[in-house]
Motif scaffolding. Structure first.
Motif, PDB file in Angstrom:
ATOM      1  N   GLY A   1     -17.917 -30.211 -37.946  1.00 43.60           N
ATOM      2  CA  GLY A   1     -17.602 -31.349 -37.072  1.00 43.60           C
ATOM      3  C   GLY A   1     -17.941 -31.429 -35.630  1.00 43.60           C
ATOM      4  O   GLY A   1     -18.471 -30.402 -35.122  1.00 43.60           O
ATOM      5  N   ASP A   2     -17.999 -32.606 -35.091  1.00 42.69           N
ATOM      6  CA  ASP A   2     -18.546 -32.764 -33.753  1.00 42.69           C
ATOM      7  C   ASP A   2     -17.404 -33.291 -32.817  1.00 42.69           C
ATOM      8  O   ASP A   2     -17.861 -33.309 -31.475  1.00 42.69           O
ATOM      9  N   LYS A   3     -16.297 -33.619 -33.420  1.00 40.83           N
ATOM     10  CA  LYS A   3     -15.328 -33.907 -32.418  1.00 40.83           C
ATOM     11  C   LYS A   3     -14.269 -32.928 -31.985  1.00 40.83           C
ATOM     12  O   LYS A   3     -13.057 -33.072 -32.068  1.00 40.83           O
ATOM     13  N   THR A   4     -14.780 -31.841 -31.729  1.00 42.58           N
ATOM     14  CA  THR A   4     -13.878 -30.574 -31.668  1.00 42.58           C
ATOM     15  C   THR A   4     -14.352 -29.524 -30.505  1.00 42.58           C
ATOM     16  O   THR A   4     -15.648 -30.001 -30.008  1.00 42.58           O
ATOM     17  N   LEU A   5     -13.333 -28.907 -30.000  1.00 44.81           N
ATOM     18  CA  LEU A   5     -13.875 -28.042 -28.959  1.00 44.81           C
ATOM     19  C   LEU A   5     -13.184 -26.882 -28.736  1.00 44.81           C
ATOM     20  O   LEU A   5     -11.609 -26.942 -28.905  1.00 44.81           O
ATOM     21  N   VAL A   6     -13.613 -25.708 -28.642  1.00 46.74           N
ATOM     22  CA  VAL A   6     -12.510 -24.366 -28.794  1.00 46.74           C
ATOM     23  C   VAL A   6     -12.814 -23.720 -27.068  1.00 46.74           C
ATOM     24  O   VAL A   6     -13.713 -23.491 -26.876  1.00 46.74           O
ATOM     25  N   VAL A   7     -11.406 -23.933 -26.492  1.00 50.76           N
ATOM     26  CA  VAL A   7     -11.700 -23.402 -25.101  1.00 50.76           C
ATOM     27  C   VAL A   7     -10.678 -22.186 -25.109  1.00 50.76           C
ATOM     28  O   VAL A   7      -9.745 -22.082 -25.791  1.00 50.76           O
ATOM     29  N   PHE A   8     -11.137 -21.267 -24.230  1.00 50.40           N
ATOM     30  CA  PHE A   8     -10.742 -20.103 -24.058  1.00 50.40           C
ATOM     31  C   PHE A   8     -10.362 -19.778 -22.610  1.00 50.40           C
ATOM     32  O   PHE A   8     -11.343 -19.899 -21.705  1.00 50.40           O
ATOM     33  N   ASN A   9      -9.061 -19.647 -22.221  1.00 48.35           N
ATOM     34  CA  ASN A   9      -8.675 -19.320 -20.487  1.00 48.35           C
ATOM     35  C   ASN A   9      -7.553 -18.655 -20.605  1.00 48.35           C
ATOM     36  O   ASN A   9      -6.876 -18.061 -21.612  1.00 48.35           O
ATOM     37  N   TYR A  10      -7.325 -17.911 -19.357  1.00 51.40           N
ATOM     38  CA  TYR A  10      -6.256 -17.119 -19.000  1.00 51.40           C
ATOM     39  C   TYR A  10      -4.848 -17.862 -19.660  1.00 51.40           C
ATOM     40  O   TYR A  10      -4.866 -19.084 -19.591  1.00 51.40           O
ATOM     41  N   GLY A  11      -3.663 -16.997 -19.826  1.00 52.20           N
ATOM     42  CA  GLY A  11      -2.386 -17.469 -20.133  1.00 52.20           C
ATOM     43  C   GLY A  11      -2.064 -18.361 -19.155  1.00 52.20           C
ATOM     44  O   GLY A  11      -1.952 -17.984 -17.806  1.00 52.20           O
ATOM     45  N   ASP A  12      -1.137 -19.407 -19.599  1.00 50.07           N
ATOM     46  CA  ASP A  12      -0.618 -20.322 -18.619  1.00 50.07           C
ATOM     47  C   ASP A  12      -1.292 -20.519 -17.081  1.00 50.07           C
ATOM     48  O   ASP A  12      -0.871 -20.507 -16.113  1.00 50.07           O
ATOM     49  N   TYR A  13      -2.763 -21.193 -17.514  1.00 53.39           N
ATOM     50  CA  TYR A  13      -3.482 -21.207 -16.556  1.00 53.39           C
ATOM     51  C   TYR A  13      -4.028 -22.667 -16.498  1.00 53.39           C
ATOM     52  O   TYR A  13      -5.051 -23.199 -15.947  1.00 53.39           O
ATOM     53  N   ILE A  14      -3.166 -23.657 -16.964  1.00 46.50           N
ATOM     54  CA  ILE A  14      -3.476 -25.135 -17.004  1.00 46.50           C
ATOM     55  C   ILE A  14      -2.226 -25.848 -17.294  1.00 46.50           C
ATOM     56  O   ILE A  14      -1.437 -25.402 -17.896  1.00 46.50           O
ATOM     57  N   ASP A  15      -2.309 -27.133 -16.771  1.00 43.98           N
ATOM     58  CA  ASP A  15      -1.282 -27.999 -17.196  1.00 43.98           C
ATOM     59  C   ASP A  15      -1.345 -28.551 -18.411  1.00 43.98           C
ATOM     60  O   ASP A  15      -2.452 -29.315 -18.741  1.00 43.98           O
ATOM     61  N   LYS A  16      -0.820 -28.176 -19.453  1.00 44.50           N
ATOM     62  CA  LYS A  16      -1.169 -28.522 -20.811  1.00 44.50           C
ATOM     63  C   LYS A  16      -1.464 -30.312 -20.947  1.00 44.50           C
ATOM     64  O   LYS A  16      -1.924 -30.611 -21.863  1.00 44.50           O
ATOM     65  N   GLU A  17      -0.417 -30.866 -20.209  1.00 42.55           N
ATOM     66  CA  GLU A  17      -0.664 -32.220 -20.155  1.00 42.55           C
ATOM     67  C   GLU A  17      -1.982 -32.914 -20.235  1.00 42.55           C
ATOM     68  O   GLU A  17      -2.513 -33.734 -20.748  1.00 42.55           O
ATOM     69  N   THR A  18      -2.839 -32.349 -19.173  1.00 37.38           N
ATOM     70  CA  THR A  18      -4.342 -32.535 -19.074  1.00 37.38           C
ATOM     71  C   THR A  18      -4.943 -32.394 -20.434  1.00 37.38           C
ATOM     72  O   THR A  18      -6.044 -33.281 -20.620  1.00 37.38           O
ATOM     73  N   ILE A  19      -4.834 -31.478 -21.310  1.00 36.05           N
ATOM     74  CA  ILE A  19      -5.384 -31.157 -22.407  1.00 36.05           C
ATOM     75  C   ILE A  19      -5.142 -32.080 -23.304  1.00 36.05           C
ATOM     76  O   ILE A  19      -5.937 -32.960 -23.968  1.00 36.05           O
TER      77      ILE A  19
END
Lengths: 369, 270
Positions: free
Chosen positions: A46-64
């Protein structure tokens, strides 16, 4: 900053990594990211996907969620605890990560191992929101800012209890004041402990001159008699409990400690300190470069960066966000140290195996003293 | 018959080879080689480094201390308990009970008891006594180790004293021996096996201890166990860590041999 050279251990890590990657891969599919879970299999084609890897609890999930809505790209969001965890999972290769956020020293290591892709900055329209001051800091581990985009940053400083410390705290020298005998907590890690006397003497924390380091050792030895304990993560709890008057701790821990005990305060001494960065970068496993760049760019957009700043509350390298903050937030030293202190802050650089051994020796000498 | 015997011993064989012999061989191999895989004695000789010697000295000091305190506390207690039959089981139970809780948890609990804002200082504060710095020094490590290993001293002592034949004591008393003579001539020599095994059980874990020193010593006091631990986890020098472990093992074997020989001669002297 640790070097891992052992064969036995390496095979153990690979095994553990394979196991954890397997577990995590399964977990993600059935876990909270249910709606985007199927994208791991789809990632290859697929081309409409993205696998992101980040520290735990390090982003406002709403922005995703907002990113997915605006771009139509499905985000598979994975989390880890330490950079070492991240690295073993990345190396296991079970999940093709497109975008990773991690700490400066690990990025430096991965860049030198050729595991990071160069960024196409022309594809990012909000890159200019980043403050050149912080980009310059990042050149310590990423010369020319070719590989990494800063996400958050922080410092090492003094957390102090305003009930036990009457005077103004603005210098590392207070950690040698006999008034605070058995009330001082020092960092129980080599570089973080040595930065204190090095910075107090106006030296670089990346110095490799034996003379400088030996003088720093003498100062630490002299200080040892009034130190209550050398601690790592426990220092936060000890400060919250009021066991110590002064403690050398990371700004992120200070934020949490002050949240729990409002008598605590944090300051980055005027002589300067260590400044650390967590940055986005594209690992060589990236299969969706365009989507990854879109995601980084989205993170740099003013409204999104502001949401994440409110959520994480670490120092933001985003000038557009910073300029709109109220004066009270700008004056909060747990997030933004004074300009004088910041101008003397440095990023750790890897000093090489020989220096590492020299440091280990000095560290043992201090502990045996 | 023979194959049946092998079947029965198989689990123990697998256990002892896999978890005792093999790890020891690995430690030996690491300890006697360097990074390039060449044979060397440098890792063993590293014990002569002043830092390592002083760490070994600290370990010995604290191990002797906790062993001596345990012995002084437990010996009279074991004697009293072995004489009184009704309540002794309950008291022994009280001493063994904490062993059901994880060692590290008990040390962490002790940290909270001794902390500047801990339970003891809160009580002292109630009576207007200023807070004492009880934690993060050699004394705190000593308290922690003694607390953890005390039952290992009490149980062998109690067992040895229970085995002393009462008739011997009665006979001695009939023949006019005073209480002190009875103790010196009968109880003390007959309890020696318990004393020896108690000392071994407390001394050996104490001398290689490192976690208690980190938690209750605030990482300020470097024991030989800490040096070895750091060589593995921090410095990644498994060769040096193994070499020092081998030296420590030799040290323990020698002290065990001395203790065992003394124990045997005491028993034979009867």
């Amino acid at each position: 900053m640790m070097k891992r050279k052992n064969r036995l251990r390496c095979s153990g890590i690979l095994l553990a990594a394979a196991l954890t990657a397997g577990i995590c891969g399964c977990g993600a599919k059935t876990g909270e990211n249910g709606e985007s879970g199927a994208s791991v299999q789809g990632a290859a084609s697929g081309d409409k996907t993205l696998v992101v890897f980040n520290y735990g609890d390090y982003i406002d999930k709403e922005t995703i969620r907002m990113f997915e809505e605006e771009t139509g790209i499905q985000v598979e969001y994975e989390q880890y605890v330490t950079p070492e965890d991240m690295y073993t999972k990345y190396q296991a290769g079970a999940i093709p990560y497109d975008l990773i956020c991690t700490s400066d020293y690990m990025i430096e290591k991965m860049i030198s191992a050729g595991q990071v892709k160069k960024l196409d900055k022309s594809a990012m329209q909000y890159y200019d929101n980043l403050d050149p001051t912080y980009l310059k800091f990042c050149e310590a581990f990423d010369p020319g800012n070719e590989y990494a985009v800063p996400y958050f940053w922080g410092t090492v400083g003094i957390c102090y209890n305003t009930e036990l410390v009457d005077e103004k705290v603005d210098s590392w020298s207070i950690l040698w004041d006999k008034k605070y005998t058995d009330e001082i907590i020092m960092e129980n890690s080599m570089r973080d402990a040595f930065l204190v006397p090095l910075k107090l003497d106006g030296l670089s924390l990346n110095t490799t001159k034996p003379g400088d380091l030996n003088r720093a050792l003498d100062q630490l030895k002299e200080q040892k008699s009034i130190v209550m304990a050398y601690m790592v993560d426990e220092s936060r709890d000890a400060m919250i409990a009021g066991d110590a008057a002064l403690g050398v701790i990371y700004s992120g821990d200070a934020t949490a400690a002050i949240d729990a005990n409002d008598r605590l305060a944090y300051v980055v001494p005027k002589e300067g300190s260590n400044i650390w960065f967590d940055c986005w970068f594209l690992p060589d496993s990236c299969q969706h470069e365009e989507n990854a760049l879109k995601f980084i760019d989205f993170m740099n957009r003013e409204d999104i960066a502001a949401m994440n700043f409110d959520y994480v509350y670490y120092g933001t390298p985003n000038k557009a966000v910073y300029d709109k903050l109220d004066e009270e937030t700008k004056a909060d030293q747990t997030v933004f140290p004074s300009e004088e202190a910041l101008s003397h802050c440095e990023v750790y650089s890897y000093l090489g195996a020989e220096m590492e051994e020299y440091y280990n020796r000095l560290w043992k000498e201090l502990k045996a003293y | 018959m023979k194959s049946k015997r092998i079947c029965l011993t198989a689990p123990y064989l697998v256990w002892s080879v896999g978890f005792i012999v093999l790890p020891l061989v690995i430690v030996l191999v690491y300890g006697l080689t360097n990074d390039n895989g060449n044979l060397t004695l440098a890792n063993l000789a590293a014990i002569a480094d002043p830092i390592h010697l002083s760490a070994l000295g600290q370990s010995l000091l604290i191990a002797f201390g906790s062993t001596a305190i345990s012995l002084i506390v437990c010996y009279p207690l074991a004697y009293i308990l072995s004489r009184s039959h009704q309540s002794s089981r309950l008291v022994i139970m009280l001493f063994v009970l904490p062993m059901w809780i994880n060692f590290m948890l008990r040390i962490l609990a002790l940290q909270m008891v001794l902390a500047n804002t801990g339970i003891i200082n809160t009580v002292l504060g109630f009576f207007g006594i200023p807070a004492q710095h009880l934690l993060y020094n050699r004394r705190a490590i000593l308290i922690g180790m003694t607390y953890d290993y005390l039952p290992f001293m009490l149980l062998p002592l109690y067992n040895a004293m229970c085995r002393i034949d009462r008739d011997l004591i009665d006979a001695a008393a009939d023949l006019g021996a005073g209480r002190f003579v009875i103790f010196r001539k009968i109880v003390l020599p007959l309890s020696m096996p318990g004393v020896i095994s108690g000392i071994i059980m407390v001394f050996i874990p104490s001398i290689s201890e490192f976690a208690i020193a980190d938690i209750l010593g605030g990482s300020k006091i470097l024991l030989i166990g800490n040096v070895i631990e750091q060589e593995f986890s921090l410095t990644n020098n498994w060769h040096l860590g193994s070499g020092l472990s081998v030296v420590l093992m030799i040290f323990i074997f020698i002290s065990m041999a001395i203790m065992n020989r003394r124990g045997e001669s005491e028993v034979q002297a009867l």
